[in-house]
Design a protein around this motif. Sequence first.
Motif, PDB file in Angstrom:
ATOM      1  N   GLN A   1     -26.636   2.956 -92.023  1.00 31.23           N
ATOM      2  CA  GLN A   1     -27.652   3.144 -90.987  1.00 31.23           C
ATOM      3  C   GLN A   1     -27.557   2.054 -89.930  1.00 31.23           C
ATOM      4  OE1 GLN A   1     -31.385   3.271 -93.068  1.00 31.23           O
ATOM      5  NE2 GLN A   1     -31.032   5.332 -93.906  1.00 31.23           N
TER       6      GLN A   1
ATOM      7  N   ASN B   1     -24.533  -1.690-103.843  1.00 29.50           N
ATOM      8  CA  ASN B   1     -24.664  -0.451-104.608  1.00 29.50           C
ATOM      9  C   ASN B   1     -24.924   0.701-103.639  1.00 29.50           C
ATOM     10  OD1 ASN B   1     -27.403  -0.667-103.874  1.00 29.50           O
ATOM     11  ND2 ASN B   1     -27.895  -1.745-105.786  1.00 29.50           N
ATOM     12  N   ASN B   2     -25.216   1.885-104.159  1.00 27.20           N
ATOM     13  CA  ASN B   2     -25.395   3.064-103.300  1.00 27.20           C
ATOM     14  C   ASN B   2     -26.550   2.888-102.330  1.00 27.20           C
ATOM     15  OD1 ASN B   2     -23.240   4.418-104.469  1.00 27.20           O
ATOM     16  ND2 ASN B   2     -24.515   5.389-106.040  1.00 27.20           N
ATOM     17  N   THR B   3     -27.647   2.267-102.786  1.00 28.46           N
ATOM     18  CA  THR B   3     -28.796   2.035-101.899  1.00 28.46           C
ATOM     19  C   THR B   3     -28.425   1.077-100.776  1.00 28.46           C
ATOM     20  OG1 THR B   3     -30.312   2.388-103.758  1.00 28.46           O
ATOM     21  CG2 THR B   3     -31.187   1.273-101.809  1.00 28.46           C
ATOM     22  N   ASP B   4     -27.712   0.006-101.109  1.00 30.69           N
ATOM     23  CA  ASP B   4     -27.283  -0.962-100.097  1.00 30.69           C
ATOM     24  C   ASP B   4     -26.342  -0.314 -99.086  1.00 30.69           C
ATOM     25  OD1 ASP B   4     -28.700  -2.995-101.433  1.00 30.69           O
ATOM     26  OD2 ASP B   4     -26.989  -3.365-102.753  1.00 30.69           O
TER      27      ASP B   4
ATOM     28  N   GLU C   1     -26.183   2.799 -98.179  1.00 28.27           N
ATOM     29  CA  GLU C   1     -26.931   3.687 -97.280  1.00 28.27           C
ATOM     30  C   GLU C   1     -27.590   2.896 -96.162  1.00 28.27           C
ATOM     31  OE1 GLU C   1     -30.635   6.905 -97.546  1.00 28.27           O
ATOM     32  OE2 GLU C   1     -29.596   6.245 -99.372  1.00 28.27           O
ATOM     33  N   HIS C   2     -28.122   1.729 -96.508  1.00 28.94           N
ATOM     34  CA  HIS C   2     -28.734   0.865 -95.489  1.00 28.94           C
ATOM     35  C   HIS C   2     -27.680   0.333 -94.530  1.00 28.94           C
ATOM     36  CE1 HIS C   2     -31.339  -2.082 -93.617  1.00 28.94           C
ATOM     37  NE2 HIS C   2     -30.558  -3.077 -94.036  1.00 28.94           N
TER      38      HIS C   2
END
Length: 302
Positions: A179, A170-173, A175-176
Amino acid sequence: MDSDNSDNYDQEFWELVEEEFMDDSDEEQHLQNECQFGSSSRPKRRTTVDRDREEVHNRLFNDYFSENPVCTDVQFRKRFRMHRHVFLRIVDALGNHDEYFQMRVDATGKMGLSPLQKCTSSIRMLAYGSLADIVDEYVRIGESTSIECLERFVKGVNVVFGAEYLRKPNNTDIEHILQMGESRGFPSMLVSIDYMHWEWKNCPVAWKGQFCRGDHGKPTMMLEVVASQDLWIWHAFFGIAGSNNDINVLNQSNVFNDILEGCAANMQYTINRTLDNMGYYLADGIYPEWATFVKTILMLKG
């Protein structure tokens, strides 16, 4: 020779033939009974093997799960293909999900197989690709029980952990993941994509022509994999018959369905001074010239 003697000889001959025929028939029936029931006409009783389950559980616990285990963390990671805390999390989750993975008492009043024994048997079979009866040497679980453990283990893991891990990021994953890629020198890279040949040892002879390439010399299945640096495999696809190279599998795969349907995760990044909102996959030179692929470039020193 007169006719009376001839008749007597004929009668004796046919009596011997009939007697011999009946003997053969009886002997054949006797052999069939032996094959079916053993040397006697009664069925053999099933042999019970005492595997000393409680002692085996204690040995397994002392080797890997006690406060001061015999085996180190490195040995555990090597033999179970995961860290100890991950394995114990799976054991605990399966115990809460399915009473099959709980400690129970059998009909004779003895403790049954422990959750550690059942999960260890399943993990060993998955990690090493071993036969069901091999785990009996250490975990002391019979072949049929090992197969049952494996089936319940796989189904339980799918139900308990599927919603969290068997999915796309998902969007959170994402972003990680971005990084992690930037820290390794690949800014704005989602993940890498590649294919491998998975040997099919027991491929039917009639199918070998569809799954065999000349440069491998043995039947293989093409596996398309998308994985991140932390070993999260969030896409795996086996090509169908006749998929003998990367492009064949790519054309059949659903890896980019979310992009085609316009429901891919939102992001913005700049690469080669160009602003883009479509995540890219690091690929090698065989892949087509698609916007979502970025290929490595050799840097030639003059």
